[in-house]
Design a protein around this motif. Sequence first.
Motif, PDB file in Angstrom:
ATOM      1  N   GLU A   1       8.940   6.037   4.272  1.00  0.00           N
ATOM      2  CA  GLU A   1       8.823   6.447   2.878  1.00  0.00           C
ATOM      3  C   GLU A   1      10.039   6.020   2.066  1.00  0.00           C
ATOM      4  OE1 GLU A   1       7.959  10.548   2.401  1.00  0.00           O
ATOM      5  OE2 GLU A   1       6.072  10.471   3.519  1.00  0.00           O
ATOM      6  N   ASP A   2      11.225   6.119   2.658  1.00  0.00           N
ATOM      7  CA  ASP A   2      12.443   5.697   1.954  1.00  0.00           C
ATOM      8  C   ASP A   2      12.403   4.204   1.650  1.00  0.00           C
ATOM      9  OD1 ASP A   2      13.438   8.244   1.965  1.00  0.00           O
ATOM     10  OD2 ASP A   2      14.780   7.941   3.675  1.00  0.00           O
ATOM     11  N   ASP A   3      11.918   3.434   2.603  1.00  0.00           N
ATOM     12  CA  ASP A   3      11.825   1.987   2.390  1.00  0.00           C
ATOM     13  C   ASP A   3      10.759   1.657   1.347  1.00  0.00           C
ATOM     14  OD1 ASP A   3      13.858   1.444   4.157  1.00  0.00           O
ATOM     15  OD2 ASP A   3      12.538   1.085   5.871  1.00  0.00           O
ATOM     16  N   MET A   4       9.664   2.423   1.344  1.00  0.00           N
ATOM     17  CA  MET A   4       8.639   2.213   0.322  1.00  0.00           C
ATOM     18  C   MET A   4       9.191   2.515  -1.066  1.00  0.00           C
ATOM     19  SD  MET A   4       5.868   0.956   1.557  1.00  0.00           S
ATOM     20  CE  MET A   4       4.709   1.210   0.231  1.00  0.00           C
ATOM     21  N   ALA A   5      10.067   3.492  -1.156  1.00  0.00           N
ATOM     22  CA  ALA A   5      10.689   3.817  -2.443  1.00  0.00           C
ATOM     23  C   ALA A   5      11.536   2.644  -2.933  1.00  0.00           C
ATOM     24  CB  ALA A   5      11.542   5.074  -2.310  1.00  0.00           C
ATOM     25  N   ARG A   6      12.199   1.976  -2.001  1.00  0.00           N
ATOM     26  CA  ARG A   6      12.996   0.803  -2.377  1.00  0.00           C
ATOM     27  C   ARG A   6      12.096  -0.338  -2.832  1.00  0.00           C
ATOM     28  NH1 ARG A   6      17.948  -1.885   1.189  1.00  0.00           N
ATOM     29  NH2 ARG A   6      18.325  -3.672  -0.188  1.00  0.00           N
ATOM     30  N   VAL A   7      10.958  -0.512  -2.167  1.00  0.00           N
ATOM     31  CA  VAL A   7       9.997  -1.536  -2.569  1.00  0.00           C
ATOM     32  C   VAL A   7       9.468  -1.232  -3.970  1.00  0.00           C
ATOM     33  CG1 VAL A   7       7.759  -2.584  -2.068  1.00  0.00           C
ATOM     34  CG2 VAL A   7       9.335  -2.076  -0.199  1.00  0.00           C
TER      35      VAL A   7
ATOM     36  N   ASP B   1       0.846  -1.190   0.000  1.00  0.00           N
ATOM     37  CA  ASP B   1       0.000   0.000   0.000  1.00  0.00           C
ATOM     38  C   ASP B   1       0.888   1.248   0.000  1.00  0.00           C
ATOM     39  OD1 ASP B   1      -1.793   2.051   0.499  1.00  0.00           O
ATOM     40  OD2 ASP B   1      -3.007   0.872   1.894  1.00  0.00           O
ATOM     41  N   PHE B   2       1.080   1.830  -1.180  1.00  0.00           N
ATOM     42  CA  PHE B   2       1.953   3.000  -1.305  1.00  0.00           C
ATOM     43  C   PHE B   2       1.309   4.268  -0.751  1.00  0.00           C
ATOM     44  CE2 PHE B   2       3.657   0.150  -4.583  1.00  0.00           C
ATOM     45  CZ  PHE B   2       5.002   0.174  -4.237  1.00  0.00           C
ATOM     46  N   GLN B   3      -0.002   4.302  -0.687  1.00  0.00           N
ATOM     47  CA  GLN B   3      -0.674   5.485  -0.154  1.00  0.00           C
ATOM     48  C   GLN B   3      -0.509   5.590   1.355  1.00  0.00           C
ATOM     49  OE1 GLN B   3      -4.749   5.229  -1.560  1.00  0.00           O
ATOM     50  NE2 GLN B   3      -4.257   6.360  -3.423  1.00  0.00           N
ATOM     51  N   ARG B   4      -0.530   4.454   2.034  1.00  0.00           N
ATOM     52  CA  ARG B   4      -0.440   4.446   3.500  1.00  0.00           C
ATOM     53  C   ARG B   4       0.937   4.026   4.011  1.00  0.00           C
ATOM     54  NH1 ARG B   4      -6.246   1.520   4.977  1.00  0.00           N
ATOM     55  NH2 ARG B   4      -7.565   2.965   3.795  1.00  0.00           N
ATOM     56  N   ASN B   5       1.871   3.788   3.094  1.00  0.00           N
ATOM     57  CA  ASN B   5       3.230   3.364   3.468  1.00  0.00           C
ATOM     58  C   ASN B   5       3.217   2.127   4.366  1.00  0.00           C
ATOM     59  OD1 ASN B   5       4.394   5.415   2.023  1.00  0.00           O
ATOM     60  ND2 ASN B   5       4.693   6.760   3.775  1.00  0.00           N
ATOM     61  N   CYS B   6       2.540   1.095   3.900  1.00  0.00           N
ATOM     62  CA  CYS B   6       2.487  -0.125   4.709  1.00  0.00           C
ATOM     63  C   CYS B   6       2.376  -1.360   3.831  1.00  0.00           C
ATOM     64  CB  CYS B   6       1.334  -0.071   5.707  1.00  0.00           C
ATOM     65  SG  CYS B   6      -0.301  -0.140   4.953  1.00  0.00           S
ATOM     66  N   VAL B   7       2.636  -2.486   4.463  1.00  0.00           N
ATOM     67  CA  VAL B   7       2.492  -3.791   3.830  1.00  0.00           C
ATOM     68  C   VAL B   7       1.353  -4.508   4.551  1.00  0.00           C
ATOM     69  CG1 VAL B   7       3.602  -6.011   3.392  1.00  0.00           C
ATOM     70  CG2 VAL B   7       4.938  -3.902   3.238  1.00  0.00           C
ATOM     71  N   TRP B   8       0.357  -4.950   3.815  1.00  0.00           N
ATOM     72  CA  TRP B   8      -0.792  -5.620   4.428  1.00  0.00           C
ATOM     73  C   TRP B   8      -0.554  -7.120   4.491  1.00  0.00           C
ATOM     74  CZ3 TRP B   8      -4.860  -3.342   6.789  1.00  0.00           C
ATOM     75  CH2 TRP B   8      -5.042  -1.977   6.570  1.00  0.00           C
ATOM     76  N   ILE B   9      -0.578  -7.657   5.704  1.00  0.00           N
ATOM     77  CA  ILE B   9      -0.440  -9.100   5.897  1.00  0.00           C
ATOM     78  C   ILE B   9      -1.840  -9.693   5.965  1.00  0.00           C
ATOM     79  CG2 ILE B   9       0.476 -10.931   7.368  1.00  0.00           C
ATOM     80  CD1 ILE B   9       2.636  -9.196   6.072  1.00  0.00           C
ATOM     81  N   VAL B  10      -2.273 -10.298   4.876  1.00  0.00           N
ATOM     82  CA  VAL B  10      -3.621 -10.878   4.806  1.00  0.00           C
ATOM     83  C   VAL B  10      -3.596 -12.323   4.314  1.00  0.00           C
ATOM     84  CG1 VAL B  10      -4.770  -8.653   4.484  1.00  0.00           C
ATOM     85  CG2 VAL B  10      -3.948  -9.917   2.489  1.00  0.00           C
TER      86      VAL B  10
ATOM     87  N   ARG C   1      -2.840  -7.925   9.543  1.00  0.00           N
ATOM     88  CA  ARG C   1      -2.457  -6.599  10.022  1.00  0.00           C
ATOM     89  C   ARG C   1      -1.684  -5.815   8.965  1.00  0.00           C
ATOM     90  NH1 ARG C   1       1.105 -10.442  10.909  1.00  0.00           N
ATOM     91  NH2 ARG C   1       3.345 -10.027  11.120  1.00  0.00           N
ATOM     92  N   PRO C   2      -1.661  -4.497   9.098  1.00  0.00           N
ATOM     93  CA  PRO C   2      -0.752  -3.693   8.282  1.00  0.00           C
ATOM     94  C   PRO C   2       0.569  -3.506   9.023  1.00  0.00           C
ATOM     95  CG  PRO C   2      -2.266  -2.245   9.425  1.00  0.00           C
ATOM     96  CD  PRO C   2      -2.627  -3.657   9.838  1.00  0.00           C
ATOM     97  N   ILE C   3       1.660  -3.525   8.297  1.00  0.00           N
ATOM     98  CA  ILE C   3       2.972  -3.243   8.875  1.00  0.00           C
ATOM     99  C   ILE C   3       3.498  -1.988   8.195  1.00  0.00           C
ATOM    100  CG2 ILE C   3       5.336  -4.049   9.231  1.00  0.00           C
ATOM    101  CD1 ILE C   3       4.329  -6.896   9.137  1.00  0.00           C
ATOM    102  N   GLN C   4       3.609  -0.926   8.956  1.00  0.00           N
ATOM    103  CA  GLN C   4       4.043   0.351   8.389  1.00  0.00           C
ATOM    104  C   GLN C   4       5.555   0.373   8.201  1.00  0.00           C
ATOM    105  OE1 GLN C   4       2.446   3.742  10.400  1.00  0.00           O
ATOM    106  NE2 GLN C   4       3.728   5.213   9.296  1.00  0.00           N
ATOM    107  N   ILE C   5       5.991   0.982   7.089  1.00  0.00           N
ATOM    108  CA  ILE C   5       7.420   1.172   6.854  1.00  0.00           C
ATOM    109  C   ILE C   5       7.635   2.608   6.395  1.00  0.00           C
ATOM    110  CG2 ILE C   5       7.857  -1.257   6.354  1.00  0.00           C
ATOM    111  CD1 ILE C   5       7.880  -0.662   3.432  1.00  0.00           C
TER     112      ILE C   5
END
Length: 232
Positions: free
Chosen positions: A114-120, A81-90, A108-112
């Motif tokens: 912005e820099d890490d989201m850019a790497r993702v 989820d690039f809008q919320r800066n998180c990875v959803w564990i579903v 759950r969502p795991i927030q990371i």
Amino acid sequence: KWVLSSIFTAAKKYRYVKHNPVREVELPSEPVRQMAQLPTAEQLQQLLESLDEEERFMVWLDCITGARPSELLGLRRRAIDFQRNCVWIVEAVNNGRSHTPKSHRSNRPIQITEDDMARVRSFMEKRSDASSEDWLFPSDRMDGPKQYASIMTKKIQPMAKSLGLPHVTWRLFRHWHATLMSDSRVPLKAAQERMGHSRAEVTMKYYTHVTSTAAEQAANAASLALKKAASN
């Protein structure tokens, strides 16, 4: 004992029993547990720099999220989820079979950052033809995600051994993440939810190690308190 006690608590509530007998049970002492040696951040960086690109990204993502390996390899591209800066564990995958995560708290969502989201994002853009339903780490045959056990034993552990690093496992990366949160004084509730544990006790008792830095802080606190009392 905790599960049985919950069952009897419900039974007492609905008057099937008069009291909860499980609360009177005394468990035997737990055996001595030797905590595995955690790699340092420098050792992890050394390992990351030596791995191939996909395994490097996989280990890095596991270290910054603390996800279970079945959750990590169970990520589809839509879970990012690039809008919320998180990875959803579903979703989780074990032996090629997809299922829901371990417990309701594991979903759950795991927030990371912005820099890490850019790497993702950079990693995902290398497969521009992939759809949102595709796996983040697809197998070579594209019929499911990669097998996390195979990647660990065939790629990651041999590399760590060749570098002279401590023995590593997916679980140890998860322990490293939990311990780092504890040393950084992340609130226990936040750490519990990030790890997907049903109880905070699990996070503290089984996943958090005492680092040399934390042990030194404890020693200094006790020593300084006595020195201060003596000077008064």
